[in-house]
Design an enzyme around this catalytic site. Sequence first.
Site, PDB file in Angstrom:
ATOM      1  N   LEU A   7      18.393  80.841  71.153  1.00 55.89           N
ATOM      2  CA  LEU A   7      18.926  81.443  72.366  1.00 55.89           C
ATOM      3  C   LEU A   7      18.073  82.611  72.858  1.00 55.89           C
ATOM      4  O   LEU A   7      18.020  82.891  74.054  1.00 55.89           O
ATOM      5  CB  LEU A   7      20.367  81.913  72.138  1.00 55.89           C
ATOM      6  CG  LEU A   7      21.401  80.827  71.897  1.00 55.89           C
ATOM      7  CD1 LEU A   7      22.755  81.449  71.565  1.00 55.89           C
ATOM      8  CD2 LEU A   7      21.526  79.933  73.131  1.00 55.89           C
ATOM      9  N   GLY A   8      17.448  83.316  71.930  1.00 59.04           N
ATOM     10  CA  GLY A   8      16.638  84.453  72.341  1.00 59.04           C
ATOM     11  C   GLY A   8      16.036  85.160  71.143  1.00 59.04           C
ATOM     12  O   GLY A   8      16.511  85.032  70.011  1.00 59.04           O
ATOM     13  N   GLY A  10      14.343  89.065  69.946  1.00 57.41           N
ATOM     14  CA  GLY A  10      14.126  90.469  70.261  1.00 57.41           C
ATOM     15  C   GLY A  10      13.315  91.135  69.168  1.00 57.41           C
ATOM     16  O   GLY A  10      12.750  90.467  68.282  1.00 57.41           O
ATOM     17  N   GLY A  13      15.142  90.486  65.634  1.00 58.98           N
ATOM     18  CA  GLY A  13      15.335  89.150  65.103  1.00 58.98           C
ATOM     19  C   GLY A  13      15.593  88.138  66.192  1.00 58.98           C
ATOM     20  O   GLY A  13      15.236  88.343  67.356  1.00 58.98           O
ATOM     21  N   LYS A  30      22.818  85.336  64.390  1.00 59.23           N
ATOM     22  CA  LYS A  30      21.778  86.346  64.579  1.00 59.23           C
ATOM     23  C   LYS A  30      21.095  86.587  63.246  1.00 59.23           C
ATOM     24  O   LYS A  30      21.755  86.935  62.259  1.00 59.23           O
ATOM     25  CB  LYS A  30      22.389  87.643  65.108  1.00 59.23           C
ATOM     26  CG  LYS A  30      21.372  88.691  65.523  1.00 59.23           C
ATOM     27  CD  LYS A  30      22.083  89.864  66.202  1.00 59.23           C
ATOM     28  CE  LYS A  30      21.099  90.910  66.700  1.00 59.23           C
ATOM     29  NZ  LYS A  30      21.802  92.030  67.401  1.00 59.23           N
ATOM     30  N   ASP A 125      26.368 103.937  71.381  1.00 57.85           N
ATOM     31  CA  ASP A 125      25.214 103.347  72.070  1.00 57.85           C
ATOM     32  C   ASP A 125      25.689 102.430  73.197  1.00 57.85           C
ATOM     33  O   ASP A 125      25.166 101.332  73.378  1.00 57.85           O
ATOM     34  CB  ASP A 125      24.329 102.584  71.089  1.00 57.85           C
ATOM     35  CG  ASP A 125      22.937 102.288  71.657  1.00 57.85           C
ATOM     36  OD1 ASP A 125      22.515 102.997  72.599  1.00 57.85           O
ATOM     37  OD2 ASP A 125      22.281 101.349  71.174  1.00 57.85           O
TER      38      ASP A 125
END
Length: 259
Positions: A7-8, A10, A13, A30, A125
């Site tokens: 899916l993606g 970064g 990870g 993840k 955050d």
Amino acid sequence: YRVVAKLGTGGFGTVHRAAHPGIGREAAVKVLNRAMSSNPAIVSRFMSEARAAAKIKSDHIVDIFSFGALEDGRSFYVMELLEGQAFDDYIARRGQVGLRNLFTILYDVALALDGAHAQDIVHRDLKPANVFVMRRGTVRAKLLDFGVAKLLGDGDYGHQTASGAPIGTPVYMAPEQCLGLEVDPSVDIYALGAMLFEALTGQAPFAAQSFVQLANMHASKPPPRLATLRPELGDALDEALGKMLAKAPEDRPRSATEA
């Protein structure tokens, strides 16, 4: 779970779409990359997100229901699969978000924050990249990434950071957070106000070339009036934004839903 697709990716990870081979339930997995998985502080931060989400148990926070480590040492967790986009991408594609959708999204975020604060957890955050926007007939949102969350009154919980070190994303950080002082739920209220300002105007309330300059602006400079950037908004929201972005924690609303 069987990995179906990536899916993606970064800096920390990769997130994969996965399915349970027995019941077919889809999920997102993840996985920390190898370099990050060898850093105990990063692994602690990664796992603290799963523990915080499990403690809060809110429909407005992404559900993380399993975590562990692969045979090669990489840490992972399994979470519900969300269909949609991050709020920062949502803002970027629209420039300025319509008020109806904006307040629906941020009210969901407020409910998530109140759920966290009720468990004495401060997100620390809050930013558009940590809000996921979904469309299920109507626009809805869920809050992500409690990796730097702080559980008030419990020094043994979750990810530990150096005393006095500012934690968060500077554009959305309250003055006391910029200074590395003790935080309480009001820092999340401040960040919610900064997000609201950005979604309304397309820009953050404060911008600077360095962290020190930005921290000084958070501590001493009032945010611009909305009408200077979007005249059609008038001054109807300035009072509420002013309270959310108040310099002193005690001057901010007592809860996110009140804000």
